[in-house]
Design a protein around this motif. Structure first.
Motif, PDB file in Angstrom:
ATOM      1  N   GLU A   1      42.582   3.520 -25.516  1.00  0.00           N
ATOM      2  CA  GLU A   1      42.512   2.830 -24.325  1.00  0.00           C
ATOM      3  C   GLU A   1      43.851   3.330 -23.381  1.00  0.00           C
ATOM      4  N   GLU A   2      44.942   3.501 -24.237  1.00  0.00           N
ATOM      5  CA  GLU A   2      46.090   3.905 -23.491  1.00  0.00           C
ATOM      6  C   GLU A   2      45.980   5.197 -22.845  1.00  0.00           C
ATOM      7  N   LEU A   3      45.201   6.157 -23.402  1.00  0.00           N
ATOM      8  CA  LEU A   3      45.184   7.153 -22.857  1.00  0.00           C
ATOM      9  C   LEU A   3      44.109   7.427 -21.765  1.00  0.00           C
ATOM     10  N   GLY A   4      43.131   6.536 -21.851  1.00  0.00           N
ATOM     11  CA  GLY A   4      42.089   6.378 -20.497  1.00  0.00           C
ATOM     12  C   GLY A   4      40.852   6.882 -21.238  1.00  0.00           C
ATOM     13  N   ILE A   5      40.683   6.965 -22.817  1.00  0.00           N
ATOM     14  CA  ILE A   5      39.382   7.278 -23.256  1.00  0.00           C
ATOM     15  C   ILE A   5      38.836   5.923 -23.404  1.00  0.00           C
ATOM     16  N   THR A   6      38.101   5.525 -22.398  1.00  0.00           N
ATOM     17  CA  THR A   6      37.310   4.193 -22.585  1.00  0.00           C
ATOM     18  C   THR A   6      36.001   4.162 -23.225  1.00  0.00           C
ATOM     19  N   ASP A   7      35.344   3.085 -23.423  1.00  0.00           N
ATOM     20  CA  ASP A   7      34.069   2.867 -24.077  1.00  0.00           C
ATOM     21  C   ASP A   7      33.046   3.439 -23.113  1.00  0.00           C
TER      22      ASP A   7
ATOM     23  N   SER B   1      27.848  13.116 -24.967  1.00  0.00           N
ATOM     24  CA  SER B   1      28.464  12.388 -25.729  1.00  0.00           C
ATOM     25  C   SER B   1      29.387  11.199 -25.301  1.00  0.00           C
ATOM     26  N   VAL B   2      29.868  10.358 -26.226  1.00  0.00           N
ATOM     27  CA  VAL B   2      30.527   9.204 -25.707  1.00  0.00           C
ATOM     28  C   VAL B   2      31.986   9.463 -26.714  1.00  0.00           C
ATOM     29  N   PRO B   3      33.086  10.047 -26.173  1.00  0.00           N
ATOM     30  CA  PRO B   3      34.018  10.251 -26.874  1.00  0.00           C
ATOM     31  C   PRO B   3      34.698   9.357 -27.966  1.00  0.00           C
ATOM     32  N   ALA B   4      34.799   8.128 -27.130  1.00  0.00           N
ATOM     33  CA  ALA B   4      35.297   7.040 -27.966  1.00  0.00           C
ATOM     34  C   ALA B   4      34.533   6.499 -29.205  1.00  0.00           C
ATOM     35  N   LYS B   5      33.160   7.074 -29.242  1.00  0.00           N
ATOM     36  CA  LYS B   5      32.417   6.678 -30.504  1.00  0.00           C
ATOM     37  C   LYS B   5      32.071   7.965 -31.344  1.00  0.00           C
ATOM     38  N   MET B   6      32.460   9.061 -30.829  1.00  0.00           N
ATOM     39  CA  MET B   6      31.958  10.212 -31.423  1.00  0.00           C
ATOM     40  C   MET B   6      33.345  11.253 -31.684  1.00  0.00           C
TER      41      MET B   6
ATOM     42  N   ASP C   1      33.350   8.077 -16.029  1.00  0.00           N
ATOM     43  CA  ASP C   1      33.375   6.765 -16.508  1.00  0.00           C
ATOM     44  C   ASP C   1      32.214   6.083 -15.533  1.00  0.00           C
ATOM     45  N   VAL C   2      31.414   5.275 -16.597  1.00  0.00           N
ATOM     46  CA  VAL C   2      30.285   4.332 -16.002  1.00  0.00           C
ATOM     47  C   VAL C   2      30.593   3.084 -16.050  1.00  0.00           C
ATOM     48  N   GLY C   3      31.906   2.689 -16.471  1.00  0.00           N
ATOM     49  CA  GLY C   3      32.496   1.250 -16.331  1.00  0.00           C
ATOM     50  C   GLY C   3      32.281   0.450 -17.765  1.00  0.00           C
ATOM     51  N   SER C   4      31.475   0.994 -18.629  1.00  0.00           N
ATOM     52  CA  SER C   4      31.205  -0.110 -19.911  1.00  0.00           C
ATOM     53  C   SER C   4      30.370   0.692 -20.863  1.00  0.00           C
ATOM     54  N   ALA C   5      30.693   0.196 -22.097  1.00  0.00           N
ATOM     55  CA  ALA C   5      29.878   0.775 -23.168  1.00  0.00           C
ATOM     56  C   ALA C   5      28.344   0.581 -23.059  1.00  0.00           C
ATOM     57  N   GLU C   6      27.997  -0.607 -22.409  1.00  0.00           N
ATOM     58  CA  GLU C   6      26.583  -0.935 -22.057  1.00  0.00           C
ATOM     59  C   GLU C   6      25.828   0.107 -21.311  1.00  0.00           C
ATOM     60  N   LYS C   7      26.581   0.452 -20.155  1.00  0.00           N
ATOM     61  CA  LYS C   7      26.022   1.391 -19.309  1.00  0.00           C
ATOM     62  C   LYS C   7      25.857   2.524 -19.841  1.00  0.00           C
ATOM     63  N   ALA C   8      27.183   3.248 -20.548  1.00  0.00           N
ATOM     64  CA  ALA C   8      27.150   4.373 -21.402  1.00  0.00           C
ATOM     65  C   ALA C   8      26.113   4.454 -22.351  1.00  0.00           C
ATOM     66  N   ASP C   9      25.630   3.485 -22.979  1.00  0.00           N
ATOM     67  CA  ASP C   9      24.327   3.610 -23.965  1.00  0.00           C
ATOM     68  C   ASP C   9      23.324   3.716 -23.181  1.00  0.00           C
ATOM     69  N   GLN C  10      23.100   2.920 -22.114  1.00  0.00           N
ATOM     70  CA  GLN C  10      21.743   3.092 -21.355  1.00  0.00           C
ATOM     71  C   GLN C  10      21.565   4.775 -20.665  1.00  0.00           C
ATOM     72  N   VAL C  11      22.648   5.147 -20.489  1.00  0.00           N
ATOM     73  CA  VAL C  11      22.425   6.726 -19.902  1.00  0.00           C
ATOM     74  C   VAL C  11      22.204   7.484 -21.013  1.00  0.00           C
TER      75      VAL C  11
ATOM     76  N   THR D   1      21.091  16.645 -24.557  1.00  0.00           N
ATOM     77  CA  THR D   1      21.134  16.365 -26.031  1.00  0.00           C
ATOM     78  C   THR D   1      22.108  15.528 -26.592  1.00  0.00           C
ATOM     79  N   LEU D   2      22.043  14.435 -27.035  1.00  0.00           N
ATOM     80  CA  LEU D   2      23.103  13.506 -27.608  1.00  0.00           C
ATOM     81  C   LEU D   2      23.465  14.203 -28.685  1.00  0.00           C
ATOM     82  N   ALA D   3      24.809  14.743 -28.826  1.00  0.00           N
ATOM     83  CA  ALA D   3      25.185  15.426 -29.857  1.00  0.00           C
ATOM     84  C   ALA D   3      26.758  15.749 -29.970  1.00  0.00           C
ATOM     85  N   GLU D   4      27.388  15.933 -31.086  1.00  0.00           N
ATOM     86  CA  GLU D   4      28.856  16.444 -31.076  1.00  0.00           C
ATOM     87  C   GLU D   4      28.868  18.004 -30.547  1.00  0.00           C
TER      88      GLU D   4
END
Length: 378
Positions: free
Chosen positions: A347-353, A331-336, A300-310, A318-321
């Motif tokens: 969010e309840e499970l801990g699969i954050t953005d 990948s970012v599981p929350a979006k993919m 976890d990098v703390g935010s969706a913005e930081k994840a997008d940066q990475v 490679t960004l891919a399923e």
């Protein structure tokens, strides 16, 4: 046979008719009969194909089961297994299963009257309190996708037997090279063979192994009736991939351990999920029931913005399923992979953005670490 030898010599080796060391691709739909019912073991390729049969025998041997089955995808395999149940039956599943599993249970099979409850199976008390009179099975992912939770397969199978339930284990992340659920008491093991078993991002397939003849007959009836079988070309590709599974899994894990060490010290990483860490929940169980910890890491990098940066900055990931290939994937599981799960449930499970999942490949690990380092820089 030891594991690496079994990967190469398990199942059906070569072709006795020609001496070919590789099982041929039987690209055929039907077979000549000498008389009505007088065939040579094969009559129609939906029911059985020699190339697919060789693959099914191989996965049966690798998982230590009684019969193996090859399907057109992991989801086809899961769906076929769930068709063993009837309308009104209930299945308990691990809470952070693959999003496709959650989707088919809650959006498709529920319409056929198959009920499901999702719980944190890493705590057996959660399973036991959800068992109902109509419960028929416990479905486990261990390690889970994407939080790498660990469930005690042997203890869960023992609990299932006490209540007359089947134990089903998705063994995709560990593969039969690291973990064999049937030897721990599971009744059915399944794989998205698209992942580590194929290993080269060139085939989509699902595999199932059962531990007794009755389940084998029932599942073959479903496979033949519904027709979601794997074709001969993909069966051959999968057997070719499996031959190198041992050396690949060892290298995946060696690279992963070094990457986890790097991530553990990086200030931008707020949390790491990897069963090989002594601090990971149920690490001791993972160490006991599996021979390795695998090549999957979530952090976890703390935010969706930081994840997008990475995601935008990495060069060798490679960004891919998908996962389990020779190339490293991110990948970012929350979006993919888990986008089909409602946000509040994620969010309840801990699969954050801000949660990133990586499948560590076979590149030089120093290149991978340098890539992550530059991507994580502010």
């Amino acid at each position: 046979m030891r594991p690496k030898t079994k990967l190469i010599h398990g199942g059906i080796s070569g072709d006795p008719h020609t001496g070919a060391v590789s099982v041929p691709i039987y690209q055929v739909s039907t077979y000549k009969q000498e008389g009505v019912g007088g065939h040579k073991g094969f009559e129609y390729s939906r029911t059985g194909n020699p190339t697919r049969h060789a693959l099914e025998e191989l996965i049966k041997d690798l998982e230590g089961g009684v019969r193996g089955f090859a399907f057109g995808s992991g989801m086809a395999a899961i769906t076929a297994v769930m068709m063993l149940f009837n309308s009104g039956d209930h299945v308990i599943l691990t809470d952070d299963v693959y999003g496709g599993t959650f989707r088919v249970m809650t959006k498709v099979l529920n319409r056929l009257g198959i009920e499901s409850t999702f719980v944190d199976t890493s705590d057996l008390a959660n399973i036991e309190k959800e068992i109902r009179p109509n419960t028929k099975a416990i479905y486990l992912e261990t390690p889970t996708n994407p939080l790498l939770k660990i469930t005690d397969i042997k203890a869960a199978a023992r609990l299932a037997k006490q209540h007359g339930l089947l134990t089903i284990v998705d063994n995709t992340f560990s593969t039969p090279y690291w973990q064999n659920p049937i030897s721990l008491g599971a009744d059915i093991v399944l794989h998205s063979a698209t992942k580590y078993l194929g290993g080269h991002s060139d085939v989509v397939a699902g595999l199932v192994v059962v531990n007794n003849e009755k389940l084998g007959e029932d599942l073959h009836f479903i496979q033949n009736s519904t027709g979601g079988v794997l074709g001969p070309q993909d069966s051959w590709l999968l057997m070719r991939g499996i031959k190198t599974l041992g050396v690949r899994m060892e290298e995946h894990e060696a690279n992963t351990q070094k990457i986890v060490e790097f991530l553990s010290e990086h200030p931008a990483v707020t949390k790491i999920y990897y069963p090989g860490l002594a601090t990971h929940p149920n690490h001791h169980i993972a160490k006991e029931q599996a021979r390795g910890f695998g090549g999957m890491v979530s952090f976890d990098v703390g935010s969706a913005e930081k994840a997008d940066q990475v995601l935008n900055k990495v060069k060798f990931f490679t960004l891919a399923e998908s996962l389990g290939a020779v190339e490293s994937l991110i990948s970012v599981p929350a979006k993919m992979t888990h986008a089909s799960i409602p946000k509040e449930r994620r969010e309840e499970l801990g699969i954050t953005d801000g949660l990133i999942r990586i499948s560590v490949g076979l590149e030089d690990v120093e290149d991978l670490i340098e890539d992550l380092k530059q991507a994580l820089e502010v």
